[in-house]
Scaffold this active site. Structure first.
Site, PDB file in Angstrom:
ATOM      1  N   HIS A  18     -38.284   7.460 -10.178  1.00  0.00           N
ATOM      2  CA  HIS A  18     -37.639   8.699 -10.626  1.00  0.00           C
ATOM      3  C   HIS A  18     -36.838   8.562 -11.920  1.00  0.00           C
ATOM      4  O   HIS A  18     -36.595   9.548 -12.597  1.00  0.00           O
ATOM      5  CB  HIS A  18     -36.762   9.287  -9.519  1.00  0.00           C
ATOM      6  CG  HIS A  18     -35.419   8.649  -9.381  1.00  0.00           C
ATOM      7  ND1 HIS A  18     -35.200   7.559  -8.566  1.00  0.00           N
ATOM      8  CD2 HIS A  18     -34.228   8.924  -9.961  1.00  0.00           C
ATOM      9  CE1 HIS A  18     -33.927   7.205  -8.652  1.00  0.00           C
ATOM     10  NE2 HIS A  18     -33.311   8.012  -9.495  1.00  0.00           N
TER      11      HIS A  18
ATOM     12  N   GLU B 162     -36.632   8.942 -17.919  1.00  0.00           N
ATOM     13  CA  GLU B 162     -35.375   9.197 -18.607  1.00  0.00           C
ATOM     14  C   GLU B 162     -34.786   7.944 -19.237  1.00  0.00           C
ATOM     15  O   GLU B 162     -34.290   7.987 -20.355  1.00  0.00           O
ATOM     16  CB  GLU B 162     -34.369   9.709 -17.576  1.00  0.00           C
ATOM     17  CG  GLU B 162     -33.889  11.090 -17.837  1.00  0.00           C
ATOM     18  CD  GLU B 162     -33.026  11.499 -16.683  1.00  0.00           C
ATOM     19  OE1 GLU B 162     -31.819  11.573 -16.889  1.00  0.00           O
ATOM     20  OE2 GLU B 162     -33.575  11.695 -15.562  1.00  0.00           O
ATOM     21  N   ASP B 163     -34.835   6.852 -18.504  1.00  0.00           N
ATOM     22  CA  ASP B 163     -34.066   5.670 -18.917  1.00  0.00           C
ATOM     23  C   ASP B 163     -34.899   4.543 -19.521  1.00  0.00           C
ATOM     24  O   ASP B 163     -34.343   3.523 -19.936  1.00  0.00           O
ATOM     25  CB  ASP B 163     -33.271   5.119 -17.724  1.00  0.00           C
ATOM     26  CG  ASP B 163     -32.279   6.132 -17.186  1.00  0.00           C
ATOM     27  OD1 ASP B 163     -31.917   7.049 -17.948  1.00  0.00           O
ATOM     28  OD2 ASP B 163     -31.889   6.018 -16.020  1.00  0.00           O
TER      29      ASP B 163
ATOM     30  N   ASP C 184     -31.607  10.596  -4.559  1.00  0.00           N
ATOM     31  CA  ASP C 184     -31.016   9.979  -5.753  1.00  0.00           C
ATOM     32  C   ASP C 184     -29.504  10.215  -5.760  1.00  0.00           C
ATOM     33  O   ASP C 184     -28.699   9.286  -5.904  1.00  0.00           O
ATOM     34  CB  ASP C 184     -31.680  10.624  -6.982  1.00  0.00           C
ATOM     35  CG  ASP C 184     -31.114  10.126  -8.304  1.00  0.00           C
ATOM     36  OD1 ASP C 184     -30.596   8.993  -8.342  1.00  0.00           O
ATOM     37  OD2 ASP C 184     -31.209  10.882  -9.294  1.00  0.00           O
TER      38      ASP C 184
ATOM     39  N   ASP D  10     -12.587  17.771  20.558  1.00  0.00           N
ATOM     40  CA  ASP D  10     -13.175  18.465  19.413  1.00  0.00           C
ATOM     41  C   ASP D  10     -13.845  17.523  18.423  1.00  0.00           C
ATOM     42  O   ASP D  10     -14.624  17.952  17.591  1.00  0.00           O
ATOM     43  CB  ASP D  10     -12.096  19.261  18.662  1.00  0.00           C
ATOM     44  CG  ASP D  10     -12.105  20.702  19.110  1.00  0.00           C
ATOM     45  OD1 ASP D  10     -13.023  21.067  19.856  1.00  0.00           O
ATOM     46  OD2 ASP D  10     -11.212  21.447  18.690  1.00  0.00           O
TER      47      ASP D  10
HETATM   48 MN    MN Z   1     -31.305   8.042 -10.294  1.00  0.00          MN
END
Ligand code: MN
Length: 720
Positions: free
Chosen positions: A72, A76-77, A140, A258
């Protein structure tokens, strides 16, 4: 690497041997790409995608989701391109990763336009037209939240707030309650550290205090299930700290029990009701606290039975809550729409619950019992995703200022331009998508940043109607052309009306002074004013007669009224004179014109004078040429009344001799016609002109007289 083997073994165990290779390839690919990168906390970067994949495995996400979890961050990186991802891992994975990378834009937009939050959440769900983008980004974010303690305080608060604004509502909408509660508690921890500590202290203390009771309750429920022959498992877990925090804020702290939620999870729906009855036999239920969300699911389709019963103590008992549901309902409560993509479990694990099947049954249940609810909430993206798997008919794009614009799927930059502003569409000459020039028929995708290039004075092209996707844009383009032609139509319509009015003896501007009729015509044909009337006539929507007819009949009505007014005002004319019928009326005030002195038998017309009644002229009277044609009315002699006497005069041209005047007087007297006057003069050419006035009873009598005068030898001509 140890962690790698742990994941791969897990994959092999859960997803089968055939998927191990693919996941291994993705892991190695990501490791290679992120090589040398470190996270803020100093660990190797690959640890993060690895943990994201692990969360997805725990969530029972399908294989493409797990592979996307590993990959993922590479777009981008790292230097990895979309094409590289596609050729190595296929369309589905690359689509999920591209969608995931666009979440950065949503975060940016949130800071620039906080008012757009709701639209940004919708945009999030529509990314890549695949809800798995959201699952991967939630996993993520969950890992980022779980490793937040190494960041500085400012960053912690910023990220936690972002999570509360965007990710928690998305998890909630997708029914992923497990994600939602875990993330919410972490946000609570970083945003309100003091309250978080306080609530947790309370939970710890009460858990310790009530531990024996909790164990006893569990044991008793297990025994009950056995007693009733029901296959059940019991979950007793500490409630989420944020949930308890909210509850104590609104209701105050009630009792030590509770802190724990007890759940009984069974196989069949009927077992839920059996267990409810069994529980009520053992513990006394609290009245009004039994909720049947199976027969009546909540709006977000949550299903369970809830009851509150009393655990007896020396002091009279403590109430506590029990939830009863099937395994399918449970999966749905925990994972929500993620269950849609759950892998089908393999071989020996076939006895486990199948997420797809759970969703299938939920859908069936929805269509059976809450068809109405689903219909009413058609706009609810959650229900839409349940029905179709993703947001299938809308896209959400950005303006250059990060405002969100919602468009139908398949829209092009022109649709966008018209959605923003009609003028922007009309002046469009080109478009930039994500900072690149594109043709104006390029299909847009969710999260695209669209910029429209314009040129002053530029208009749309008719071809645009064919290429635009949104009804709004098409309507606006059509309107533009209708409007452009409108100017032309107005001119044509005005010309037609002027011409027709002239033919009927009227002048258009004078007719249009009648504002009352103008309004009547406009209202009758649903037109907004004079221009619209012109345009409609020009376009052929209505005829000139339809418009003019109204004005003319109104004018005629006015003239008739004037005639009546004239009748009552004119004292100079005899009343009761019924010798002439004007427009069918014999009772109107009238007088004969002195210029032509018509007498019965003459072809006549009436002229409606202003305030002086109707003047009767001979139709061939020259005076009429100088009068308003619109005021001339058809007139006939009343044949029933012919007893009256009429003045008439005529002119005789004769030889200037001494006896001629006498001869003419004798002739008139012979015919028994009274002379009112007789006057002679000599012209420059030496001829005699004699003007004679007589009283006659009819035209015939006059014509006979004139013929006799003509027979006098000295008379050249007789002119009436
Ligand atoms: Mn990430």
């Amino acid at each position: 690497m140890l962690i790698e083997n742990e994941l791969l073994n897990n994959i092999e165990n859960i997803y089968g041997k055939e998927n191990r290779e693919l996941v291994e390839k993705a892991f190695n690919f990501a490791s290679e790409k992120h090589k040398g990168q470190l996270r803020d906390n100093g660990e190797e970067y690959i640890n993060h995608p690895y943990r994201v994949a692990k969360i997805l495995v725990e969530t029972k996400a399908d294989v493409p989701s797990v592979v996307s979890g590993l990959l993922h961050d590479v777009l981008e990186d790292t230097d990895c391109t979309e094409q590289e991802l596609k050729s190595n891992f296929g369309e589905v994975v690359s689509n999920i990763c591209v969608g995931a990378s666009k979440v950065e834009l949503i975060k940016e937009a949130r800071l620039k336009n906080p008012d757009e939050l709701e639209n940004l959440r919708k945009m999030f769900l529509a990314l890549g037209k695949d809800a798995r983008v959201a699952f991967v980004k939630l996993a993520d974010r969950l890992d980022n939240m779980q490793t937040l303690d190494k960041k500085d305080r400012e960053k912690q608060i910023k990220i936690a707030q972002e999570t509360l604004d965007i990710y928690v509502p998305i998890a909630e909408r997708l029914g992923m309650n497990k994600f939602k509660h875990t993330m919410e508690d972490l946000c609570f921890k970083y945003i309100f550290p003091d309250e978080y500590a306080e609530v947790n202290k309370y939970l710890d203390e009460n858990y310790k205090k009530s531990e024996n009771i909790i164990i006893d309750i569990r044991q008793k429920i297990e025994n009950l299930a056995k007693e009733y022959g029901i296959d059940a498992r019991i979950q007793s877990r500490i409630k989420s700290s944020f949930g308890v925090f909210k509850k104590t804020r609104s209701k105050g702290r009630a009792n030590v029990l509770d802190v724990i939620a007890h759940r009984i999870i069974v196989k069949e729906v009927k077992d839920c009701y059996t267990m409810l009855g069994a529980v009520h036999n053992l513990w006394q239920p609290v009245e009004g606290r039994i909720k049947d969300y199976i027969a009546m699911p909540k709006k977000n389709l949550y299903m369970s039975l809830h009851t509150t019963v009393i655990y007896p103590t020396e002091n009279g008992g403590i109430p506590f809550e029990i939830q009863i549901r099937t395994e399918e309902m449970h999966i749905y409560c925990e994972y929500g729409m993620a269950a849609h993509w759950m892998y089908k479990e393999h071989g020996s694990k076939a006895n486990k619950v199948d997420g797809n099947n759970a969703i299938f049954n939920m859908k069936k249940k929805i269509s059976e019992s809450t068809d109405k609810v689903v219909q009413e909430n058609e706009s609810d993206e959650f229900l839409q995703i349940i029905k179709t798997g993703f947001y299938d008919n809308k896209i959400f794009v950005f303006t250059p200022n990060y405002n969100v614009v919602e468009l139908p799927e398949g829209s092009i930059p022109l649709d966008f331009a018209y959605a923003v502003h009609t003028g922007l569409g009309n002046r469009c000459v080109g478009a930039k998508v994500n900072d690149k020039m594109v043709p104006i028929n390029t299909t847009l995708n969710t999260a695209d940043i669209v910029e429209i290039l314009t040129q002053q004075g530029k208009g749309p092209s008719r071809d645009w109607i064919k290429i635009c996707k949104s009804r709004a844009a098409i309507t606006k383009i059509k309107n533009y052309f209708k409007k452009e032609k409108r100017e032309e139509n107005i001119k044509i319509g005005k010309d037609i009306l002027e011409e027709q009015a002239r033919r009927k003896g009227y002048q258009l501007p004078k007719l249009l002074e009648d504002k009352e009729t103008l309004t009547e015509v406009a209202v009758k044909y649903h037109l907004l004013g004079l221009e619209e009337i012109y345009a409609a006539v020009g376009y052929g929507g209505i005829t000139a007669s339809q418009v003019l007819g109204k004005f003319i009949s109104k004018q005629q009505k006015l003239q008739k009224e004037e005639k009546k007014v004239a009748l009552s005002n004119d004292n100079t004319t005899k009343s009761g004179d019924t010798s002439v019928i004007i427009d069918g009326h014999d009772d109107l005030l009238k007088k004969v014109a002195r210029c032509c002195n018509p007498i019965p038998g003459d072809d006549i017309v009436g002229y409606v004078s202003r305030g002086r009644g109707v003047t009767i002229h001979r139709r061939d009277c020259a005076t009429l040429n100088n009068l308003e044609s619109g005021r001339i009315v058809e007139t006939t002699w009343n044949k029933n009344i012919l007893s009256e006497v009429y003045n008439s005069n005529f002119k005789i041209i004769a030889k200037n001799s001494s006896g001629v005047l006498n001869k003419i007087s004798m002739k008139i007297a012979d015919n028994k016609v009274d002379i009112t006057f007789i006057k002679g003069e000599v012209t420059k050419t030496g001829d005699a002109v004699i003007n004679v006035g007589v009283k006659v009873k009819s035209r015939q009598e006059l014509l006979d007289l004139l013929n006799k005068i003509k027979s006098i030898p000295e008379v050249y001509d007789v002119i009436r």
